[in-house]
Design a protein around this motif. Structure first.
Motif, short mmCIF file in Angstrom:
data_model
loop_
_atom_site.label_atom_id
_atom_site.label_comp_id
_atom_site.label_asym_id
_atom_site.label_seq_id
_atom_site.Cartn_x
_atom_site.Cartn_y
_atom_site.Cartn_z
N GLN A 1 1.00 -1.51 -0.43
CA GLN A 1 0.38 -0.11 -0.21
C GLN A 1 1.16 1.09 0.26
OE1 GLN A 1 -2.79 1.06 -0.08
NE2 GLN A 1 -4.23 -0.95 -0.47
N VAL A 2 0.58 2.26 -0.15
CA VAL A 2 0.53 3.38 -0.44
C VAL A 2 -0.21 4.62 0.24
CG1 VAL A 2 2.18 5.61 -2.09
CG2 VAL A 2 2.54 2.54 -2.27
N GLN A 3 0.45 5.75 0.76
CA GLN A 3 -0.57 6.92 0.93
C GLN A 3 0.11 7.69 0.58
OE1 GLN A 3 0.31 4.26 3.84
NE2 GLN A 3 -0.92 2.95 3.22
N LEU A 4 -0.55 8.89 -0.05
CA LEU A 4 -0.11 9.94 -0.86
C LEU A 4 -0.94 11.28 0.25
CD1 LEU A 4 -1.64 8.93 -3.97
CD2 LEU A 4 0.74 9.06 -3.18
N VAL A 5 0.18 12.16 0.77
CA VAL A 5 0.41 12.68 1.47
C VAL A 5 -0.05 14.40 1.22
CG1 VAL A 5 1.11 14.41 3.98
CG2 VAL A 5 1.30 11.52 3.26
N ARG A 26 6.26 5.70 -0.12
CA ARG A 26 7.50 5.21 0.30
C ARG A 26 8.05 5.30 -1.26
NH1 ARG A 26 6.62 0.35 -2.66
NH2 ARG A 26 3.88 -0.48 -2.75
N THR A 27 9.15 4.78 -1.68
CA THR A 27 9.39 4.83 -3.16
C THR A 27 8.82 3.98 -4.68
OG1 THR A 27 11.86 5.15 -1.89
CG2 THR A 27 11.47 4.30 -4.54
N ILE A 28 8.46 4.09 -5.03
CA ILE A 28 7.81 3.27 -5.96
C ILE A 28 8.75 3.02 -7.35
CG2 ILE A 28 5.64 4.13 -4.58
CD1 ILE A 28 5.67 6.72 -7.53
N SER A 29 7.85 2.28 -7.55
CA SER A 29 8.38 1.52 -9.44
C SER A 29 8.73 2.77 -10.20
CB SER A 29 7.98 0.61 -9.98
OG SER A 29 6.35 0.53 -10.13
N SER A 30 9.48 3.28 -11.05
CA SER A 30 9.71 4.05 -12.34
C SER A 30 8.75 4.07 -13.18
CB SER A 30 10.57 3.60 -12.67
OG SER A 30 11.33 2.46 -12.90
N ASN A 31 7.92 2.72 -12.98
CA ASN A 31 6.76 2.95 -14.05
C ASN A 31 5.61 2.61 -13.73
OD1 ASN A 31 5.42 2.01 -16.40
ND2 ASN A 31 5.15 -0.21 -16.25
N ASN A 32 5.47 4.65 -13.24
CA ASN A 32 4.09 5.02 -13.61
C ASN A 32 3.81 6.26 -12.75
OD1 ASN A 32 5.17 7.49 -10.50
ND2 ASN A 32 6.43 5.78 -10.74
N SER A 33 2.71 6.97 -13.14
CA SER A 33 1.77 8.29 -13.29
C SER A 33 1.84 8.84 -11.86
CB SER A 33 1.06 8.17 -14.28
OG SER A 33 0.45 9.43 -14.60
N MET A 34 1.85 10.18 -11.83
CA MET A 34 2.07 10.97 -10.73
C MET A 34 1.20 12.69 -11.36
SD MET A 34 3.80 10.37 -7.79
CE MET A 34 3.09 11.57 -6.39
N GLY A 35 0.07 12.54 -10.72
CA GLY A 35 -0.78 13.75 -10.98
C GLY A 35 -1.89 14.63 -10.24
N TRP A 36 -2.60 15.30 -10.98
CA TRP A 36 -3.44 15.87 -9.84
C TRP A 36 -5.24 15.96 -10.72
CZ3 TRP A 36 -3.01 17.69 -4.93
CH2 TRP A 36 -1.32 17.68 -4.35
N ALA A 72 10.06 15.88 -8.22
CA ALA A 72 11.40 15.54 -7.64
C ALA A 72 12.45 14.32 -7.54
CB ALA A 72 10.98 15.42 -5.72
N ASP A 73 13.66 14.74 -7.48
CA ASP A 73 14.85 13.94 -8.69
C ASP A 73 14.35 11.75 -7.79
OD1 ASP A 73 16.84 15.63 -8.23
OD2 ASP A 73 15.87 15.71 -9.96
N ALA A 74 13.74 11.66 -6.35
CA ALA A 74 13.33 10.70 -5.38
C ALA A 74 12.26 10.16 -6.34
CB ALA A 74 13.36 11.00 -4.62
N GLN A 75 11.31 10.99 -6.98
CA GLN A 75 10.28 10.06 -7.86
C GLN A 75 9.09 10.06 -6.49
OE1 GLN A 75 10.22 9.69 -10.92
NE2 GLN A 75 12.23 10.78 -11.08
N ASN A 76 9.33 9.90 -5.89
CA ASN A 76 7.50 10.17 -5.13
C ASN A 76 6.75 11.38 -4.19
OD1 ASN A 76 9.60 11.46 -3.25
ND2 ASN A 76 9.18 9.36 -1.89
#
Length: 120
Positions: A1-5, A26-36, A72-76
């Protein structure tokens, strides 16, 4: 599970700026999409801006030239810089993370939402 803050919402005058942040727990795999996404009262939840699994950024037409999505460079962590805000930008803004998998459907996570209110 991943929480988004999420953080950064608030009340601002028209023409002002706000910066939203969304950090994954937590750090997630590079094959992801993030947004709003955002949802105004009585309306459906709509895309605002997203970084796709291919790394390109898509903006809703209504925010192009005013909002900037970055990561951010950390990708999360993703940031949404919102400038030249308008009253019609008023909504609850939700962060969304999609983690793609090769052999099963993607995992989708949502933040709790942060209120943005723009006074005229």
């Amino acid at each position: 599970q991943v929480q988004l803050v999420e953080s950064g919402g608030g009340l601002v005058q028209a023409g002002g700026s706000l910066r939203l942040s969304c950090a994954a727990s937590r750090t997630i795999s590079s094959n992801n999409s993030m947004g709003w996404y955002r949802q105004a009262p009585g309306k459906q939840r709509d895309l605002v801006a997203v970084i796709t699994t291919y790394g390109n950024i898509i903006y809703a037409d209504s925010v192009k030239g005013r909002f900037t999505l970055s990561r951010a460079d950390a990708q999360n962590t993703v940031y949404l810089q919102m400038d030249s805000l308008k009253p019609e930008d008023t909504a609850v803004y939700y962060c969304r993370l999609l983690v793609a998998h090769t052999q099963r459907p993607p995992d989708i996570y949502w933040g709790q939402g942060t209120q943005v209110a723009v006074a005229s």
